[in-house]
Design a protein around this motif. Structure first.
Motif, PDB file in Angstrom:
ATOM      1  N   VAL A 138       0.861  -1.184   0.000  1.00 43.16           N
ATOM      2  CA  VAL A 138       0.000   0.000   0.000  1.00 43.16           C
ATOM      3  C   VAL A 138       0.891   1.226   0.000  1.00 43.16           C
ATOM      4  CG1 VAL A 138      -2.083  -0.857   1.090  1.00 43.16           C
ATOM      5  CG2 VAL A 138      -0.121  -0.263   2.485  1.00 43.16           C
ATOM      6  N   VAL A 196       0.171   4.665   1.507  1.00 42.55           N
ATOM      7  CA  VAL A 196      -0.807   5.518   2.161  1.00 42.55           C
ATOM      8  C   VAL A 196      -0.183   6.403   3.223  1.00 42.55           C
ATOM      9  CG1 VAL A 196      -2.827   4.104   1.758  1.00 42.55           C
ATOM     10  CG2 VAL A 196      -1.340   3.581   3.665  1.00 42.55           C
ATOM     11  N   ARG A 241      -8.798  10.361   2.560  1.00 39.58           N
ATOM     12  CA  ARG A 241      -9.096   9.942   3.923  1.00 39.58           C
ATOM     13  C   ARG A 241     -10.360  10.608   4.490  1.00 39.58           C
ATOM     14  NH1 ARG A 241      -5.499  11.453   7.433  1.00 39.58           N
ATOM     15  NH2 ARG A 241      -4.370  12.970   6.195  1.00 39.58           N
ATOM     16  N   LEU A 250      -7.556   8.442  10.002  1.00 36.34           N
ATOM     17  CA  LEU A 250      -6.193   7.898   9.984  1.00 36.34           C
ATOM     18  C   LEU A 250      -6.279   6.448   9.529  1.00 36.34           C
ATOM     19  CD1 LEU A 250      -4.699   9.408  13.239  1.00 36.34           C
ATOM     20  CD2 LEU A 250      -4.355  10.132  10.881  1.00 36.34           C
ATOM     21  N   ILE A 251      -5.860   6.206   8.296  1.00 36.15           N
ATOM     22  CA  ILE A 251      -6.017   4.867   7.728  1.00 36.15           C
ATOM     23  C   ILE A 251      -4.699   4.352   7.171  1.00 36.15           C
ATOM     24  CG2 ILE A 251      -8.482   4.854   7.254  1.00 36.15           C
ATOM     25  CD1 ILE A 251      -7.753   5.877   4.412  1.00 36.15           C
ATOM     26  N   PRO A 252      -3.740   4.079   8.054  1.00 41.79           N
ATOM     27  CA  PRO A 252      -2.491   3.512   7.548  1.00 41.79           C
ATOM     28  C   PRO A 252      -2.699   2.182   6.825  1.00 41.79           C
ATOM     29  CG  PRO A 252      -2.267   4.179   9.833  1.00 41.79           C
ATOM     30  CD  PRO A 252      -3.726   4.232   9.503  1.00 41.79           C
ATOM     31  N   ASN A 253      -3.839   1.535   7.079  1.00 38.43           N
ATOM     32  CA  ASN A 253      -4.123   0.273   6.399  1.00 38.43           C
ATOM     33  C   ASN A 253      -4.510   0.482   4.942  1.00 38.43           C
ATOM     34  OD1 ASN A 253      -6.336   1.563   7.771  1.00 38.43           O
ATOM     35  ND2 ASN A 253      -7.634  -0.053   6.978  1.00 38.43           N
ATOM     36  N   GLY A 254      -4.807   1.725   4.544  1.00 37.32           N
ATOM     37  CA  GLY A 254      -5.053   2.008   3.136  1.00 37.32           C
ATOM     38  C   GLY A 254      -6.500   1.940   2.697  1.00 37.32           C
ATOM     39  N   GLY A 314      -6.492   4.285  12.725  1.00 38.92           N
ATOM     40  CA  GLY A 314      -5.306   4.897  13.317  1.00 38.92           C
ATOM     41  C   GLY A 314      -5.567   5.368  14.733  1.00 38.92           C
ATOM     42  N   LEU A 318       3.285  -0.912   7.746  1.00 38.45           N
ATOM     43  CA  LEU A 318       3.347  -0.500   6.343  1.00 38.45           C
ATOM     44  C   LEU A 318       4.634  -0.936   5.663  1.00 38.45           C
ATOM     45  CD1 LEU A 318       1.848   3.066   6.212  1.00 38.45           C
ATOM     46  CD2 LEU A 318       0.820   0.877   5.740  1.00 38.45           C
TER      47      LEU A 318
END
Lengths: 323, 292, 204
Positions: free
Chosen positions: A31, A33, B120, B145-149, B167, C158
């Motif tokens: 990803v 992001v 986001r 907050l979406i570090p997971n995408g 997040g 990540l």
């Protein structure tokens, strides 16, 4: 060929330089992001990845200059100034810099195998530093004998300092053991020119002293090194005389050296004190044998003629040493 | 409350009912048919897992939603593509500024809520594709907050938007106008009552009774919370591939929970083991109660 | 006698001259090839700590213990352009430790405490979860054990933290002991020209 020779100095400057971004492998990320600078706000600026740069070109050139300088001083101290004290100081300095500070890399001894590989494997190259470190002592050997061994080599230095009560190795045994280094040299080249998968850098693998410089290493390496140092208290420089493959190369070139160590400043006394003082069995018939003389300058301190006359006579032209 | 796995639908492969490279979003329509998007296809399954029909989408789909009238919305990169109930393409909405990557779609009355993972936040459109307002954008981190995408949302019976804010380890509730109404959840580490890892929950849906079903990644699991944020059940702990993340989730009228295994490319179906949960108190039937 | 000496000297000069020419020739040949010599490169797609799909395992810490340098020449870097700047970073915190009174994990993951955590950007004074955080690895402390790399790997993170060879410390040994120890053959010597396509400038 000619053009590359001309280009070489420029290329040295270019390619000793940082191997930059190409070193860092690609990585397909799942990803993408990460928050942007704008998202984070308050004038945030994404810092650069902390990536310490490789040793700079300048420092690499410094190493080469220091090696050339050390060998030059070694030649001067051993052949002209005839100073044992000077040689000891130089050897300690080189052991500290090339040994403990530079951790024994690059060294010309191990470079034998790299050069052998580079000469036979079209896909293998050696750096300019390796080329300089490998060839400079050889050229100096053609000119002034084994001055690299005398003052510049950290391996020589560490053994030089432990010589405590050297015995004279019987001449025939000494000669026989001396052949070992050529066997080792042949083995090293053999293992180097093998196909890449079977290639083995045996000189580095069985390097006796580098573990001391790095203060870490495999147990067998430290044990071999310790054994050489203990042996070295009674047999002068056992590694240099009997095993060092680079010493073998230097010895054969030193045979034809332009200048060499001449023991007495003017006329020998035939007293034999010099031969007794030489821990390396390098004095035969009152003359330094160029193939085995390590330019340590001990013989001068033992020579009554060296001590008696005024220092000014030291540079007087004297007998040729035997080749 | 406990659940057991009763069925696995689809899987990785080249058969018509299978997905080759990706399975990303699921949704249920009013009849209980399961819509799944992945690769560049929409596949419709019966409740027993048989493939009823399938059709291609113009780009790989990330999420799907089915309207009362049977219109199918498929969220993609930079657009939302619409199909009629037979799979005939109707149109595609493009909004270069507001649609980066559409990872969830919610439908309620005349509203189409689109989760944009690139920016986001949630965009509110009407059914003719006209933009109305942003939701969840107005804060110090400029969005969720979406570090997971992936940004996921669901709409409950009262028209309140539930959005995962992984997040911050929270489930947040918003009005259609973008006002934050409430939230629950916090980081609790190994304790399953809260959320674990860097960013969880990643996906969620809401039941008719207002219960919130969430999925987490690393390790992948599905859990059920009541409306106040009290953990009711861990649906499954070890049913998914350990590398799964962003597992879309849906729940049907019988309380069955559908979870996407994003690595094995199948849909796990879980059913409540006691009857009380199965016949949970029914409230007013809602559009989009089963979020994409 | 004089004649004899001259002949010997001449012969000596000739031998030395030939020797110098020979050495020079070999050196020139090698110089023409130089500049494309290999360096040790760590392939993150092979290293088990960063290889995608390898989850539920213990971190391989061999790079920290195998290198001939006292502080390994392999270390972790955080690629800031890829870092999610999470509130709770699974590579900084031990996310399986008990939660303390501030709602944060009570233990850090790094055994050498080499990662620093700083709030950045618009800092919310009331809600610490409402911020981005910068995670910086102290290169003087990092020994390249790779525990944080594994924790940051997708899907738990990540994958912005990766192991790399530090070329300021790497001695460029002919026999790299990290390469010899690596069970995945992730460290290999690659010519500079083939060490991978340019990705970014290291210090621009």
């Amino acid at each position: 060929m000619k053009r590359s020779a001309l280009l070489a100095p420029m290329l040295v400057l270019l390619t000793l330089a940082t191997p930059t971004e190409s070193l860092y492998a690609q990585y397909e990320r799942p990803v993408d992001v990460a928050p942007t600078e704008e998202d984070i706000g308050s004038g945030y600026v994404t810092p650069a990845v902390q990536r310490p740069l490789p040793r700079s070109t300048l420092l690499n050139i410094t190493d080469i200059v220091l090696l050339l300088g050390a060998m030059g001083i070694s030649a001067w101290l051993g052949l002209v100034r005839r100073s044992r004290t000077g040689i000891v100081v130089l050897a300690i300095a080189c052991a500290v810099y090339f040994g403990f500070y530079r951790k024994g890399c690059v060294c010309p001894i191990g470079a034998i195998q790299n050069v052998a590989v580079a000469l036979t494997d079209p896909s293998y190259a050696v750096s300019y530093v390796v080329i300089a470190f490998f060839f400079a002592p050889l050229v100096l050997a053609l000119l002034f004998g084994r001055v690299f061994c005398g003052g510049a080599c950290p391996f020589g230095a560490i053994q030089e300092l432990v010589v405590l009560r050297p015995v004279q190795v019987p001449r025939r045994l000494d000669k026989a053991l001396g052949l070992l280094k050529y066997v080792y040299l042949a083995l090293a080249i053999w293992f180097a020119v093998l196909p890449a998968v079977e290639r083995d850098f045996i000189i580095c693998r069985f390097d006796p002293f580098v573990g001391f410089f790095r203060r870490t290493g495999p147990a067998y390496m430290l044990i071999i090194g310790g054994a050489f140092l203990v042996l070295g208290m009674f047999v002068g420089r056992p590694y240099c005389r009997y095993l060092c493959p680079y010493g073998g190369l230097l010895a054969q070139l030193a045979r034809f050296s332009w200048k060499g160590v001449t023991i007495t400043p003017d006329k020998e006394l035939d007293c034999g004190l010099c031969a007794e003082s030489c821990p390396y069995g390098a004095i035969e018939k009152m003359r330094a044998v160029r193939t085995s003389c390590l330019s340590c300058a001990r013989c001068y301190t033992a020579c009554p003629r060296e001590r008696a006359p005024a220092r000014g006579d030291a540079s007087v032209e004297s007998h040729e040493a035997t080749g | 409350m406990q659940y057991r796995q009763v069925r696995v639908i689809s899987g990785k492969g080249s058969q018509p009912e299978q997905f080759a490279t990706a399975l990303r979003g699921i949704a249920l329509d009013r009849t209980g048919a399961l819509y799944a998007v992945g690769d560049s296809e929409v596949k419709v399954f019966d409740a027993d897992g048989t493939l009823r029909r399938r059709w291609p989408t113009s780009k790989p789909g990330y999420c799907v939603a089915v309207d009362r009238d049977g219109t199918v919305y498929v969220g993609q990169e930079r657009q939302v593509q619409r199909f009629d109930d037979a799979g005939k393409p109707l149109d595609a909405w493009r909004d270069t500024e507001r649609m980066g990557l559409v990872t969830a779609i919610g439908l309620i009355e005349d509203n189409v809520l689109i989760a944009d993972a690139r920016d986001r936040c949630i965009r509110r459109y009407d059914k003719r594709g006209r933009f109305r307002n942003d939701i969840g954008k107005d804060n110090r981190t400029r969005g969720f907050l979406i570090p997971n995408g992936v940004l996921d949302l669901a709409i409950d019976a009262e028209g309140i938007i539930h959005a995962a804010n992984p997040g911050r380890h929270r489930v947040e509730r918003y009005s259609l106008e973008g006002q934050l109404l409430g939230r629950f959840g916090r980081f609790t580490g190994p304790d399953p009552r809260g959320f674990s890892g860097c960013c969880n929950p990643t996906n969620l849906t809401v039941t008719r009774a207002g219960r919130v079903v969430v999925t987490e990644k690393a390790g992948p699991r599905a859990k059920v919370y009541d409306a106040t944020g009290k953990l009711l059940a861990i649906v499954a702990n070890d049913a998914f591939d350990q590398n799964c993340k962003n597992m879309d989730v849906a729940v049907d009228a019988q309380g069955r929970i559908y979870v996407v295994d994003t690595v094995r490319l199948h849909i796990c179906v879980f059913t409540p083991m006691d009857d009380r949960a199965a016949s949970e108190p029914a409230s007013a039937p809602a559009e989009g109660a089963t979020k994409p | 006698m004089n004649h004899e000496t001259t002949r010997r000297e001449l012969l000596g000069h000739a031998v030395r001259g030939a020797g110098l020419l020979g050495l020079g020739g070999v050196a020139v040949y090698l110089t023409a090839k130089a500049g494309d010599e290999g360096v040790w490169v760590l392939d993150i797609s092979k290293c088990v700590n960063s290889r995608l799909g390898a989850t539920g395992i213990e971190a391989c810490e061999l790079c920290a213990t195998s290198c001939v340098r006292p502080l390994s020449a392999v270390r972790a870097i955080n690629d800031f352009e890829k870092c999610g700047r999470c509130y709770i970073c699974p590579a900084y915190f031990d996310v399986m430790s008990e939660v303390d009174e501030n709602g944060l994990p009570s233990a850090k993951l790094c055994p050498r405490d080499a990662i620093k955590r700083e709030p950045i950007g618009w800092v919310d004074p009331d809600d610490p979860a409402n911020n981005f955080y910068e995670y910086t690895i102290d290169e003087a402390l990092c020994n390249g054990c790779g525990i944080c790399v594994l924790a940051c790997k997708d899907p738990s993170g990540l994958g912005s933290i990766l192991l790399e060879v530090r070329y300021d410390l790497c001695l460029d040994c002919n026999r790299c002991s990290n390469a010899a120890a690596c069970p995945d053959d992730a460290i290999d010597r690659k010519p500079l020209s083939r060490a991978g396509a340019p990705q970014r400038h290291p210090a621009s």
